[in-house]
Design an enzyme around this catalytic site. Sequence first.
Site, short mmCIF file in Angstrom:
data_model
loop_
_atom_site.label_atom_id
_atom_site.label_comp_id
_atom_site.label_asym_id
_atom_site.label_seq_id
_atom_site.Cartn_x
_atom_site.Cartn_y
_atom_site.Cartn_z
N HIS A 161 -13.32 24.78 -0.05
CA HIS A 161 -13.65 23.35 -0.10
C HIS A 161 -12.54 22.57 -0.81
CE1 HIS A 161 -16.66 19.96 -0.89
NE2 HIS A 161 -15.74 19.71 -1.81
N GLU A 162 -12.11 23.04 -1.96
CA GLU A 162 -11.09 22.32 -2.74
C GLU A 162 -9.76 22.27 -1.99
OE1 GLU A 162 -11.98 20.47 -4.93
OE2 GLU A 162 -13.92 21.38 -5.27
N HIS A 165 -9.64 19.70 0.68
CA HIS A 165 -9.35 18.34 0.20
C HIS A 165 -7.84 18.07 0.26
CE1 HIS A 165 -13.19 16.74 -0.88
NE2 HIS A 165 -13.47 17.65 -1.79
N TYR A 176 -11.89 8.15 -0.30
CA TYR A 176 -12.97 8.90 -0.97
C TYR A 176 -14.08 7.95 -1.43
CZ TYR A 176 -14.82 13.02 -3.25
OH TYR A 176 -15.60 14.09 -3.62
N GLU A 185 -15.81 14.79 2.20
CA GLU A 185 -16.61 15.86 1.60
C GLU A 185 -17.09 16.84 2.66
OE1 GLU A 185 -17.85 17.22 -1.23
OE2 GLU A 185 -16.10 16.15 -1.94
N ASP A 258 -21.56 8.11 -7.41
CA ASP A 258 -20.85 9.14 -6.65
C ASP A 258 -19.99 8.53 -5.54
OD1 ASP A 258 -20.16 11.73 -5.73
OD2 ASP A 258 -21.95 11.85 -4.46
N HIS A 263 -21.22 12.95 -1.96
CA HIS A 263 -21.76 14.31 -1.95
C HIS A 263 -23.20 14.35 -1.43
CE1 HIS A 263 -18.43 14.73 -4.87
NE2 HIS A 263 -18.35 15.95 -4.38
#
Lengths: 340, 100
Positions: A161-162, A165, A176, A185, A258, A263
């Site tokens: 996931h990271e 990005h 974002y 996301e 958020d 998310h």
Amino acid sequence: MPACCIVPPYILQSIALKGDKRQQAAAWATLTDSEQFRGGRRILTVLAPLASTATGTKRRTIYDARHGYALPGRLVRAERDPKSKDVAVNEAYDGSGATYDFFYRSFGRSSIDGRGFRLDSTVHYGVNYDNAFWNGRQMVYGDGDGEIFRRFTVALDVIGHELTHGLTQYEANLNYRDQPGALNESFSDVFGSLVKQFKRRQFSRDADWLIGEGLFLPGVQARGIRSMKEPGTAYDDPLLGKDPQPGHMRDYVRTIDDNGGVHINSGIPNRAFYQLATRLGGYAWEKAGRIWYLALCDKLRANSTFADAMNMTVRAAGELFGINSKEQKAAREAWAEVGL
Amino acid sequence: MMRVLFERTGGFAGIKLSASFDSESLPPRQARRLEKLLEDCRFFRLPVRLEEAAPSPDRFLYKLTVESRNCVHTVHAGEGAVPAEMRPLLEWLTAAARRR
């Protein structure tokens, strides 16, 4: 690191190009960490040749923040170094390697920029830090809080996931915030999940479609952080509350928290991907993954919405598999299933 | 008298953490600690918005409101823009909010 103010950038650049492995890592870190090189994508592009190698070269570097907040921290393991005694270091090393292998073998892509960008990770970040993030240059992992979350390197899909990005930053560069942010996301969850499925050689029907499974300490009422199959069902715990993700446009959450619920509303495109992958069967990365990858790299833009994602994935399916192919029809059906 | 409203959103998990603290109902030692941490970062002089140029993926977002006898101040902080002197305050509030 104060060296950024003493050693001129042109010397650091030279070290980054010609020094030995450790010198290169230190110079690169200093260059990218100094104030004058802040500013994300533009600068990364300028410096990219310094961090890139020939296509197909996997280069990983792991740092230890030793519970501080300075990045990247102390270099503890570079490519081809022997295993560390520190399990978080090895997980970050192996996980970024598995992610590299996934993108290279599935899509022929070398690293996040397609040019062998070195994959830097910092572990043991902060105090009781229950998070992982991408800071525009590298991955960062906390050890968890000892009550709810374990260390974040424990879950391979979190690492995938990271890193995704980073890839998104080089491709659609989705803002974002709000719907573009929820798409950003969602792409990270999609490819994070695919990294895990690829590693396990799992068919789409056999995958758990959970994000962050294994991240919670015993006693927490949670299967994971998000469910792509059934958004809103990953956890329901007295301490955490209930998973707030919607799986359909009618339940889209409007919030200022958020960054506009990035998310939360990611549940909608996550479920669209799950729907497509299970409709097509087989390995999810072979067809559904390719469609999503093409849309992310060649079709979506910084301000793209869910409707754009639908249109562009349907178009990508047509380009890859033919107009009105079963793949393109399945893509239309998958989005209709989530109310688009 | 001092009241602190703490809220953390965002992060990989996107799970909100929030709590309020009242110096009169906190144990005296904790109340003194909290006041000291607020002083150390000169909370009332911090700008209302401490934000990165663009939000970074999966980082925390903090909202902190402090009411004292004669002033109220709110700070919205993106994790990547948090000054080092504010870190201990956020660590303390995060740990205290988790215990609630």
